[in-house]
Each structure stands twice: as structure tokens, then as C-alpha cells.
Enzyme design. Structure first.
Site, PDB file in Angstrom:
ATOM      1  N   ASP A 153       9.242  -8.224  -4.205  1.00 51.59           N
ATOM      2  CA  ASP A 153       9.781  -7.435  -3.089  1.00 51.59           C
ATOM      3  C   ASP A 153      10.413  -8.323  -2.021  1.00 51.59           C
ATOM      4  O   ASP A 153      10.283  -9.551  -2.052  1.00 51.59           O
ATOM      5  CB  ASP A 153       8.685  -6.538  -2.483  1.00 51.59           C
ATOM      6  CG  ASP A 153       7.359  -7.280  -2.300  1.00 51.59           C
ATOM      7  OD1 ASP A 153       7.359  -8.525  -2.249  1.00 51.59           O
ATOM      8  OD2 ASP A 153       6.315  -6.615  -2.211  1.00 51.59           O
TER       9      ASP A 153
ATOM     10  N   ASP B  85      -4.291  -0.620   1.675  1.00 53.78           N
ATOM     11  CA  ASP B  85      -4.120   0.782   1.275  1.00 53.78           C
ATOM     12  C   ASP B  85      -3.912   0.929  -0.241  1.00 53.78           C
ATOM     13  O   ASP B  85      -3.575   2.001  -0.719  1.00 53.78           O
ATOM     14  CB  ASP B  85      -2.917   1.395   2.023  1.00 53.78           C
ATOM     15  CG  ASP B  85      -1.617   0.642   1.757  1.00 53.78           C
ATOM     16  OD1 ASP B  85      -1.612  -0.309   0.942  1.00 53.78           O
ATOM     17  OD2 ASP B  85      -0.588   1.016   2.366  1.00 53.78           O
TER      18      ASP B  85
ATOM     19  N   HIS C 245      -1.613  -0.675  -2.070  1.00 52.75           N
ATOM     20  CA  HIS C 245      -0.251  -0.885  -2.583  1.00 52.75           C
ATOM     21  C   HIS C 245      -0.172  -2.144  -3.453  1.00 52.75           C
ATOM     22  O   HIS C 245      -0.912  -3.102  -3.263  1.00 52.75           O
ATOM     23  CB  HIS C 245       0.805  -0.885  -1.466  1.00 52.75           C
ATOM     24  CG  HIS C 245       0.802  -2.084  -0.565  1.00 52.75           C
ATOM     25  ND1 HIS C 245       1.036  -1.985   0.789  1.00 52.75           N
ATOM     26  CD2 HIS C 245       0.640  -3.407  -0.801  1.00 52.75           C
ATOM     27  CE1 HIS C 245       0.997  -3.190   1.320  1.00 52.75           C
ATOM     28  NE2 HIS C 245       0.764  -4.068   0.380  1.00 52.75           N
TER      29      HIS C 245
ATOM     30  N   GLU D  15       3.906   1.876  -1.717  1.00 48.08           N
ATOM     31  CA  GLU D  15       2.911   2.432  -0.808  1.00 48.08           C
ATOM     32  C   GLU D  15       2.255   3.671  -1.432  1.00 48.08           C
ATOM     33  O   GLU D  15       2.764   4.227  -2.418  1.00 48.08           O
ATOM     34  CB  GLU D  15       3.599   2.816   0.514  1.00 48.08           C
ATOM     35  CG  GLU D  15       4.196   1.624   1.264  1.00 48.08           C
ATOM     36  CD  GLU D  15       3.151   0.749   1.955  1.00 48.08           C
ATOM     37  OE1 GLU D  15       2.031   0.588   1.429  1.00 48.08           O
ATOM     38  OE2 GLU D  15       3.462   0.208   3.033  1.00 48.08           O
TER      39      GLU D  15
HETATM   40  P1  PGA Z   1      -1.769 -10.117   1.728  1.00 45.59           P
HETATM   41  O1  PGA Z   1      -0.891  -8.877   1.252  1.00 45.59           O
HETATM   42  O2  PGA Z   1      -1.923 -10.991   0.528  1.00 45.59           O
HETATM   43  O3  PGA Z   1      -1.003 -10.760   2.814  1.00 45.59           O
HETATM   44  O4  PGA Z   1      -3.081  -9.548   2.166  1.00 45.59           O
HETATM   45  C1  PGA Z   1      -1.164  -8.306   0.023  1.00 45.59           C
HETATM   46  C2  PGA Z   1      -0.155  -7.220  -0.248  1.00 45.59           C
HETATM   47  O5  PGA Z   1       0.316  -6.586   0.695  1.00 45.59           O
HETATM   48  O6  PGA Z   1       0.156  -7.001  -1.426  1.00 45.59           O
END
Ligand code: PGA
Length: 256
Positions: free
Chosen positions: A63, A132, A134, A139
């Protein structure tokens, strides 16, 4: 899903690094799907220390933010070059990161899918997980059949990522992300989660129902998924003792 629970973040990242190292030794021209954020940092540090040959490796990142310059300190382009690519012998032309400034984003998203197909598909996709649930920036309520496309970040994700941008207001609203359908086509998925704030999302993804409310739960439908967790991220799993026993009693040839 194979759930691998390790005492520390470093141990869990080390297991993930050995899984990738084995793939690169067996298949030097492997196609890797890569992730950004805090989670993959110890994995990338472990991989850099292994001094592997990346000269034939192709990568596709999950992404990218829309609307910040490629050179922005928080772009995923910058993240990948700073934290992995400039430390290994990867060929720049083999690196693919979604272009958040593409003139025609929809055309770009379709061409990203086409490039993945043309490269022979992704052998191993690295994934983090949002608080959450994702994966990529898919999302909650993302279609489980989705492909690379634009998504709008939830307030929770923008809050979670504010630590990188200094303030929540500076976090972009829109992103390009591979879809869940794209991720499900990788031959292998490697999901990493560290720390107590990921424990609920992991418990739901691993032991809850398959539901778009927790996009990572779609991985239950994928035939080859390894989940590398530290104790804190595993703390809400009901079957943690079973997962530990399974991993500790694997035949030698199956361990990492
Ligand atoms: P993070 O993000 O590794 O910074 O906790 C994980 C994600 O959003 O996939």
C-alpha cells in the site's frame, strides 16, 4: 493457519526472517509482497543482518498513501528504501510500490495487479495487522474479494498512524492498497503482530468467524498462512497453549 508464539518480538521476527531466508535460498528469484509500519521493522533488520542475495528478488508493496510526495519522510516509498532496500542488493527496477501520485489512479491500480500477474504472482506476502484487523489498508467491511484500489482510512487507523506524522490531521485520508482478493492469491502469507494492542485483532482473526469486520480473518480461507506473534500479541488467544505445543513438537524438517 500456523500460529507461532515466541517469547519476544525479536524471537518472532527472527522466525519470520528465517522463513523468508529459506524461500530466497530455495528460489533466488522469488516474488515477495512487503509491508510497512512498525511491525516489519525487526523483520527487515533481521533480514539485513542475514546478508542474503536479493539481486533476483522482485517485490510488491501492499500500500501507499495518496497525496503526499514520494520523497515525503512518511511515504511508504521512503520507508522501504530507508529500512530495507538501500541495505540489500535489490535491483531498483524489481521494486514495486503503489504510486500515490499517479495521474490516473484507477488505471494505475489495474496495472499494479497486471504487474503482479506478469511477475508470476507473489510467492510470500508479509502482512502486519491493524488494531481494527486491517491487512494492507483493507479497513473493516472491505470486500473479501477486493483488488488493488483506493481506500479511505478509518478514524482509528489515522489515530494509530498519527505517531508517524506528528498529528492526526497530517495523516492522509486516502490510500492505494492491494485488495484482500490480491493478498489471498499469494502462495504463502506471513502475518506478524507484536504487542498487547494487537491482541484483540489477532484473537478475532485467528479464532473468530470469517468476517469483513476483521479483514485479517479472511486468511482462514488461505491454505498457507503462518502467524508470528510475541506473547503480548498472543495474549487473547483461547488456544495459545495448543498452538505452542504444536510448534514445539513439529518434526525438525518443518521448523524455522
Ligand atoms: P503497525 O501497523 O505495524 O505500524 O502497527 C500495522 C498495520 O497497520 O498493518
Amino acid at each position: 493457519m500456523e500460529i507461532i508464539i515466541q517469547p519476544t518480538t525479536g524471537d518472532a521476527a527472527g522466525v519470520a526472517a528465517r522463513i523468508i531466508a529459506r524461500l530466497l535460498l530455495e528460489k533466488p528469484d522469488a516474488v515477495l509482497g512487503l509491508a510497512t509500519g512498525s511491525t516489519p521493522l525487526p523483520l527487515y533488520q533481521a533480514l539485513i543482518a542475514m546478508d542474503l542475495d536479493w539481486s533476483k528478488v522482485t517485490t510488491f508493496n501492499l500500500d501507499e498513501y495518496i497525496g503526499i510526495p514520494r520523497e515525503h519522510p512518511q511515504s511508504y516509498h521512503t520507508f522501504m528504501w530507508e529500512n530495507l532496500f538501500r541495505h540489500v542488493n535489490i535491483a531498483a527496477e524489481n521494486v514495486h510500490i503503489p504510486d500515490g501520485n499517479a495521474a490516473g489512479i484507477l488505471v494505475f491500480c489495474a496495472s499494479y495487479e497486471e504487474h503482479i500477474r506478469a511477475a508470476g504472482g507473489i510467492d510470500l506476502q508479509v502482512l502486519g495487522i491493524g488494531t481494527d484487523g486491517h491487512i494492507g489498508f483493507n479497513e473493516p467491511t472491505s470486500s473479501l474479494a477486493s483488488r488493488t484500489r483506493i481506500k479511505t482510512l478509518t478514524p482509528q487507523t489515522r489515530k494509530d498512524n498519527a505517531r508517524f506524522f506528528g498529528s492526526e490531521d497530517s495523516v492522509p485520508h486516502h490510500v492505494i492498497t492491494m485488495g484482500i482478493g490480491t493478498i489471498m492469491e499469494a502462495r504463502q502469507n506471513l502475518l506478524l503482530a507484536f504487542g498487547p494492542n494487537k491482541a484483540r485483532a489477532i484473537a478475532e482473526a485467528v479464532e473468530g468467524p470469517v468476517t469483513s469486520i476483521n479483514p485479517a480473518s479472511a486468511l482462514q480461507m488461505h491454505p498457507v498462512v503462518k502467524v508470528c506473534l510475541d506473547e503480548a500479541a498472543a495474549s487473547q488467544l483461547q488456544r495459545a497453549d495448543y498452538f505452542r505445543w504444536v510448534y514445539e513438537n513439529k518434526p525438525g524438517w518443518q521448523t524455522f
